[in-house]
Design an enzyme around this catalytic site. Structure first.
Site, short mmCIF file in Angstrom:
data_model
loop_
_atom_site.label_atom_id
_atom_site.label_comp_id
_atom_site.label_asym_id
_atom_site.label_seq_id
_atom_site.Cartn_x
_atom_site.Cartn_y
_atom_site.Cartn_z
NE ARG A 46 0.36 0.88 3.42
CZ ARG A 46 1.39 1.82 3.56
NH1 ARG A 46 2.71 1.20 3.22
NH2 ARG A 46 1.44 3.08 3.84
N GLY A 47 0.17 2.46 -0.01
CA GLY A 47 1.10 3.58 0.06
C GLY A 47 1.19 4.02 -1.66
CB ALA A 48 0.01 7.26 -2.90
NE ARG A 79 -6.40 1.12 -1.30
CZ ARG A 79 -5.44 1.37 -0.10
NH1 ARG A 79 -4.30 1.00 -0.07
NH2 ARG A 79 -5.90 2.15 0.70
CD GLN A 86 -2.53 2.05 7.30
OE1 GLN A 86 -3.01 2.12 8.47
NE2 GLN A 86 -3.18 2.02 5.96
CG ASP A 126 -3.29 7.97 -0.63
OD1 ASP A 126 -2.85 8.41 0.54
OD2 ASP A 126 -2.90 7.04 -1.06
O1 MRU Z 1 -4.19 3.08 2.86
P1 MRU Z 1 -2.68 3.35 2.65
O2 MRU Z 1 -1.87 2.30 3.71
O3 MRU Z 1 -2.46 2.98 1.30
O4 MRU Z 1 -2.36 4.63 2.83
C1 MRU Z 1 -1.08 5.25 2.43
C2 MRU Z 1 -1.33 6.73 3.21
O5 MRU Z 1 -2.29 7.27 3.55
C3 MRU Z 1 0.09 7.46 2.77
O6 MRU Z 1 0.38 8.44 3.73
C4 MRU Z 1 0.22 7.87 1.36
O7 MRU Z 1 -0.34 7.00 0.30
C5 MRU Z 1 1.51 8.32 0.97
S1 MRU Z 1 2.56 7.30 0.99
C6 MRU Z 1 4.01 8.03 0.90
#
Ligand code: MRU
Length: 347
Positions: free
Chosen positions: A48-50, A91, A198, A239
């Site tokens: 996960r994570g953008a 997603r 997370q 995101d």
């Molecule tokens: O639901 P997730 O774990 O994918 O959410 C991730 C976040 O909110 C992060 O802060 C965001 O994607 C930035 S990652 C560099």
């Protein structure tokens, strides 16, 4: 410092993904052999994570087309688009997913004159390029953040905008790793980040593993720490940042930003430019993912709420840009007025 953890690896023509669902107990890499494997890994949050979602989607698109047999370019493009459309459903909020898929499709369109094998190779190279560019970008974001921070500061971060959300360094965590190299000491507080944890499972884990001084707090403690003067700056990832600077990030980010303004603490959003979406004018347009009820009603398989209780589980919120001190990109720090200044970094 121990070696940086790798959230994903392309090795011997196979995509291996670190299963983040098993962290912090086990570092287990799983091969993703089909586009369906990649889709489920993103949707079920094995990663996960953008930025990491974008990188994975790039490889996913290649995996989805690597067995195509047609030499006809139009039929080839039809397949490429079909795979991209499929992965785009995994997603909704992180714009990096759509950015990476659009980039792969755009690349495919330029390959008309090549043989089928060369087209496939060019698309794999593009995915690798997205992957390696992210590392350079994050390093630059960290260097830019360091310029507004000082040795000895206490920082607060939310969710995981760390190595585990990117190729390396993370975005919000990048200055924390760079500070280590410089011999600086930051004290970092990591919000646990309910409901998916997370912060507890991933940020606390990777920062401790990297030798950063990290302290875990529950989300509802952050305001109290701010009132005690324990936080000098807050840094989160995003995101999606839209044209007026409104920023979607993990649920709970907006409350931190509002608190930060009250306590006069700078609030920085650390983002690679692919996270900036100028096609949307305000945060109201950003699609916000809602996730399953079980994330709220149970705790590692144990029911913690009444059976059948009503649940609302939005995974992200939108921080109005007025609460953001600066948007830190690889190209520099963007300050208000965002509507005017965000555009300039793309010129
Ligand atoms: O639901 P997730 O774990 O994918 O959410 C991730 C976040 O909110 C992060 O802060 C965001 O994607 C930035 S990652 C560099």
């Amino acid at each position: 410092m121990s070696e940086f953890i790798k959230p994903l690896e392309w090795k011997d023509e196979v995509l291996y993904i670190l299963n983040q669902l098993k962290l912090p107990e086990v570092e287990e890499y799983n091969p993703k052999l089909t586009v369906e494997d990649v889709f489920h890994a993103i949707r079920d949050m094995e990663l996960r994570g953008a930025p990491l979602i974008g990188i994975t989607a790039g490889y996913g698109l290649y995996i989805g087309i690597k067995d195509i047999t047609t030499e006809d370019h139009d039929l080839f493009m039809e397949q490429v688009q079909k795979v991209a459309d499929y992965l785009a459903e995994s997603r909704p909020t992180a714009v990096n997913l759509f950015w990476a898929l659009d980039r792969m499709v755009a690349k495919a369109k330029t390959l008309k004159e090549l043989s089928l094998e060369d087209k496939k190779k060019a698309l794999l190279d593009e995915a690798k390029e997205i992957h390696s560019e992210d590392e350079t970008i994050n390093r630059a974001i960290g260097d830019n953040l360091i310029s507004v921070l000082k040795d000895g500061m206490s920082l607060l971060t939310h969710c995981n905008a760390g190595i585990l959300a990117t190729s390396k360094y993370g975005t919000a965590t990048s200055p924390m790793y760079i500070a280590k190299e410089m011999g600086w000491n930051f004290k970092v507080y990591a919000d646990e980040t309910r409901p998916y944890l997370q912060g507890a499972r991933l940020t606390a884990y990777e920062l401790a593993r990297g030798g950063v001084d990290v302290t875990l707090i529950c989300d509802n403690m952050a305001g109290f720490l701010m009132s005690q003067g324990k936080i000098d700056a807050i840094i989160t990832g995003a995101d999606r940042v839209v044209a007026n600077g409104d920023t979607a990030n993990k649920i709970g980010t907006m409350s931190l930003a509002i608190l930060a303004k009250h306590f006069n603490i700078p609030f920085y959003v650390a983002v690679p430019t692919p996270t900036i979406d100028l096609t949307m004018k305000t945060g109201k347009e950003i699609p916000i993912e809602e996730r399953g009820h079980e994330e709220v009603t149970s705790w590692f398989g144990k029911q913690i709420a009444p059976q059948g209780i009503n649940v609302y589980n939005p995974a992200f919120d939108v921080t109005p840009s007025e609460f953001i001190t600066g948007i830190v990109t690889e190209k520099g720090i963007v300050y208000p007025p965002y509507e005017e200044n965000l555009k300039k970094i793309f010129i």
